[in-house]
Every structure is written in structure tokens, then in C-alpha cells.
Design a protein around this motif. Structure first.
Motif, mmCIF file in Angstrom:
data_model
loop_
_atom_site.group_PDB
_atom_site.id
_atom_site.type_symbol
_atom_site.label_atom_id
_atom_site.label_comp_id
_atom_site.label_asym_id
_atom_site.label_seq_id
_atom_site.Cartn_x
_atom_site.Cartn_y
_atom_site.Cartn_z
ATOM 1 N N ILE A 181 13.681 -0.155 -6.310
ATOM 2 C CA ILE A 181 13.304 -1.054 -5.224
ATOM 3 C C ILE A 181 11.776 -0.999 -5.086
ATOM 4 C CG2 ILE A 181 13.472 -1.465 -2.719
ATOM 5 C CD1 ILE A 181 16.298 0.226 -4.506
ATOM 6 N N ILE A 182 11.172 -2.174 -4.966
ATOM 7 C CA ILE A 182 9.715 -2.228 -4.845
ATOM 8 C C ILE A 182 9.331 -3.005 -3.589
ATOM 9 C CG2 ILE A 182 7.559 -3.001 -5.938
ATOM 10 C CD1 ILE A 182 8.972 -2.728 -8.642
ATOM 11 N N PRO A 183 8.902 -2.310 -2.520
ATOM 12 C CA PRO A 183 8.399 -3.029 -1.353
ATOM 13 C C PRO A 183 6.993 -3.533 -1.659
ATOM 14 C CG PRO A 183 8.982 -0.738 -0.818
ATOM 15 C CD PRO A 183 8.931 -0.847 -2.297
ATOM 16 N N ILE A 184 6.714 -4.751 -1.280
ATOM 17 C CA ILE A 184 5.396 -5.333 -1.562
ATOM 18 C C ILE A 184 5.030 -6.307 -0.454
ATOM 19 C CG2 ILE A 184 6.466 -7.140 -3.015
ATOM 20 C CD1 ILE A 184 3.973 -7.012 -4.815
ATOM 21 N N ASP A 185 3.733 -6.410 -0.132
ATOM 22 C CA ASP A 185 3.279 -7.380 0.875
ATOM 23 C C ASP A 185 3.228 -8.776 0.262
ATOM 24 O OD1 ASP A 185 2.984 -5.292 2.576
ATOM 25 O OD2 ASP A 185 0.797 -5.375 2.708
ATOM 26 N N ALA A 186 3.388 -9.768 1.112
ATOM 27 C CA ALA A 186 3.418 -11.148 0.622
ATOM 28 C C ALA A 186 2.029 -11.693 0.314
ATOM 29 C CB ALA A 186 4.083 -12.038 1.660
ATOM 30 N N ASP A 187 0.990 -11.052 0.830
ATOM 31 C CA ASP A 187 -0.331 -11.690 0.815
ATOM 32 C C ASP A 187 -1.126 -11.454 -0.467
ATOM 33 O OD1 ASP A 187 -0.928 -9.039 1.080
ATOM 34 O OD2 ASP A 187 -1.625 -9.172 3.139
ATOM 35 N N LEU A 188 -0.470 -10.914 -1.494
ATOM 36 C CA LEU A 188 -1.092 -10.638 -2.793
ATOM 37 C C LEU A 188 -2.172 -9.553 -2.717
ATOM 38 C CD1 LEU A 188 -1.191 -14.225 -4.341
ATOM 39 C CD2 LEU A 188 0.198 -12.312 -5.110
#
Ligand code: UDP
Ligand code: MG
Length: 317
Positions: A91-98
């Protein structure tokens, strides 16, 4: 043998401007890899068109899943929802804003294949942050790590890879005030570090202003340390000892030199000083008691209003 699945978990709050660019980029990267993937967009009570954008993205790509929370619950809650619903092996949590570069996912996967359960991304360059943010972030990490039970690595955010068993461990933590950075550290596991330089937001605005960051920092400290509560005991001992010595010196002086009337100003200052100290102590206790109170309600961390996986299943019934 079925291929491992990668779950991307992306909390979104008012991200309509970046979501298309983000999705293009991440889908490009994931389709290059040999794994199957799913992308979970958790819409955290956005007030712009984020929901419609995600819905559109999900209808065009069956690997994209929309989870719509019933209101804004905050990033930590949105992330928790995503982790709970993700089905992948990693699982990779990542922010949407690049700001979290999706290119790093390749490196994450390489490290994971070497046998690490956690791969964190460490920012080596915070030049996209303001000086005030750099200084306060640095102070926070130093203070937190001095007093807390678990150390949060410096300059590491939520962007990371974690395996299914790490997620299962995280789900064992029942607290509903979720400071994810601390929770990630608390569960442990074999961790590898990948370095990157943090870019400014691709578009849109940060949801974290000064006041929100301050509260976020308080959440982190109170969630993982009781030192701010305990320090008052020692401060109390210290102050009592000083006042005892001071009292003894006054008695001695009076016996030797007689009564000395002046001292009004120093008395007032001392009264005010200790009034202030006591209020701070009480305030710190208040921070903990408030959290104890909120925690004791056992409210759910988030409420889901819509999950596109359910809608898809219903349609097939
Ligand atoms: N976010 C969220 N709920 C909130 C605030 C933020 O889901 O209440 C998401 C946001 O859409 C983004 C991520 O959390 O994907 C990080 O937020 P932001 O970029 O505003 O924080 P910063 O990078 O400035 O710390
Ligand atoms: Mg950001």
C-alpha cells in the motif's frame, strides 16, 4: 500465481486542479510495472469539484476507486479510511498535489523486493517550503523525538510503501485521534529509506496553515508522549525547593537585620509568575483531558458516504 497488487491511497481535499495530472502520471508509472494496481481516491469533504473529477476518473478506469467521506474528517482520517479499504499486497499513501513524486514508486518497489516491509521517502531538500515552515518543522521533530516513546524520522512524511502486514498492524491501533506519522513509526518493521527532493504543489493550495499545523503538532506530541504532563511534578519539586530556601533566607535576614518592608513589586511579580506557570500546567492537563474525553466516546474515525466498489457490485447484481 496471481501477481501482487499495489494499492495507491490518495486523500483528496479540494484537489480538482491537480487530479487529472496526478492520475495521468501515476497511471503511467503503474502501468509500466508488472504488478496489478488499484488507486483509491478518498474524497475528504471537498468543497470544489473534486468529487465529480474522481467520479469521472473512476468511470474511465476500472482500477480507480472512489471513496467519498460524508464530510471533511481531516487527512489522517482520510488516510485511515484508504488503508482500511485498500486490498493490495503493498500500500502506498501519496498526496494528490504531486509534492510526493510518483516516480519514486519504482524505487519503493525495488526496496520492497529486497525484503523491506516499509520504505519511507525522505525529503533531502525542503527548498519548496517557507523558512518559517522549515524552522517550525525542525523544532517539532527535535522536541517530539526528545520526549516521545517512538522516534519519527526527520523529514519523512506519509508518502511511503507499506506491506499488508504493516497495514494489519496499524489496524490493531484502536485510537481515533490518529497521528499517522507516529502510528507508522510505532508499528515498526524493517524499514528502508529512499531520498528525494520535495517539489512545490503542482496547483491548488495547501490545507495546512499555521494554526492547523500547530494543532497537528500538539496531536503528535500528546499522542505519543506523556512527558508534558509529568514535567509539572518535577517543576513543582523544583519550585518548592527554591521557595523553601528563599523562605529560610528571609527568616534568617529578619532575625539578623530586622523587618524590611519594601518588596511589593517582587511579591507581585512572583505571584503573577507562578499564576502563569500554574495556568500553563493546567492547560497542558486540559489538552490531555480533552483528548481522553474525545477518545472515550469511541466515535468512528470516518464515515463513508459512497464507495464506488459497492456501486459497481450493485450494478452487477
Ligand atoms: N488532505 C485531506 N484532508 C484535509 C487536508 C488535506 O485529505 O483535510 C489531503 C490533500 O488533498 C493532500 C494531502 O492531504 O492530498 C496533503 O495536504 P496538503 O498538500 O494541503 O498539505 P501540505 O503538503 O501542505 O503539508
Ligand atoms: Mg501538499
Amino acid at each position: 500465481m496471481t501477481l501482487p497488487t499495489i494499492s495507491i491511497v490518495c486523500p483528496c481535499h479540494n484537489e480538482q486542479e491537480v487530479l487529472h495530472a496526478f492520475t495521468d502520471k501515476i497511471v503511467g508509472i503503474l502501468s509500466e510495472s508488472t504488478f496489478t494496481y488499484e488507486i483509491l481516491f478518498v474524497n475528504d469533504g471537498s468543497t470544489d469539484d473534486t468529487l465529480a473529477v474522481i467520479r469521472d476518473l473512476a468511470s474511465n478506469n476500472s482500477n480507480i476507486r472512489l471513496i467519498n467521506l460524508s464530510r471533511n474528517f481531516g487527512k489522517e482520517a482520510a488516510l485511515t479510511a484508504g488503508l482500511d479499504l485498500a486490498q493490495g499486497d503493498v500500500i502506498i499513501p501519496i498526496d494528490a498535489d504531486l509534492q510526493d513524486p510518483p516516480e519514486l514508486i519504482h524505487d519503493f518497489l525495488l526496496e520492497w523486493q529486497k525484503g523491506y516491509d516499509v520504505v519511507v521517502a525522505k525529503r533531502v531538500d525542503r527548498s519548496s517550503d517557507t523558512l518559517a515552515k522549515k524552522i517550525t518543522a525542525n523544532l517539532f521533530y527535535r522536541f517530539h523525538n526528545t520526549i516521545a516513546d517512538v522516534e519519527i524520522p526527520d523529514n519523512v512524511g506519509d508518502f511511503r510503501l507499506i506491506t499488508r502486514r504493516v497495514v494489519s498492524a496499524i489496524q490493531l491501533l484502536p485510537e481515533n485521534q490518529r497521528f499517522m506519522k507516529g502510528i507508522f513509526s510505532w508499528v515498526g518493521f524493517k524499514t528502508s529509506v529512499v531520498e528525494y527532493s520535495r517539489q512545490p504543489r503542482a496547483a491548488g493550495e495547501s490545507s495546512f496553515n499555521g494554526w492547523r499545523l500547530w494543532n497537528f503538532a500538539l496531536e503528535g506530541i500528546t499522542s505519543f508522549s506523556t512527558a508534558p504532563l509529568r514535567v509539572w511534578l518535577y517543576l513543582g519539586f523544583f519550585v518548592s525547593a527554591i521557595s523553601f530556601l528563599f523562605g529560610a533566607s528571609i527568616i534568617l535576614k529578619t532575625m539578623l537585620f530586622g523587618v524590611d518592608i519594601p518588596g511589593y513589586a517582587s511579591l507581585l511579580i512572583i505571584v503573577l509568575f507562578f499564576g502563569g506557570i500554574q495556568l500553563i500546567g493546567l492547560g497542558v492537563m486540559g489538552e490531555y483531558i480533552g483528548r481522553l474525553y474525545m477518545e472515550s466516546k469511541r466515535r468512528p474515525v470516518y464515515i463513508i458516504e459512497e464507495d464506488s466498489a459497492d456501486t459497481k457490485n450493485d450494478a452487477g447484481d
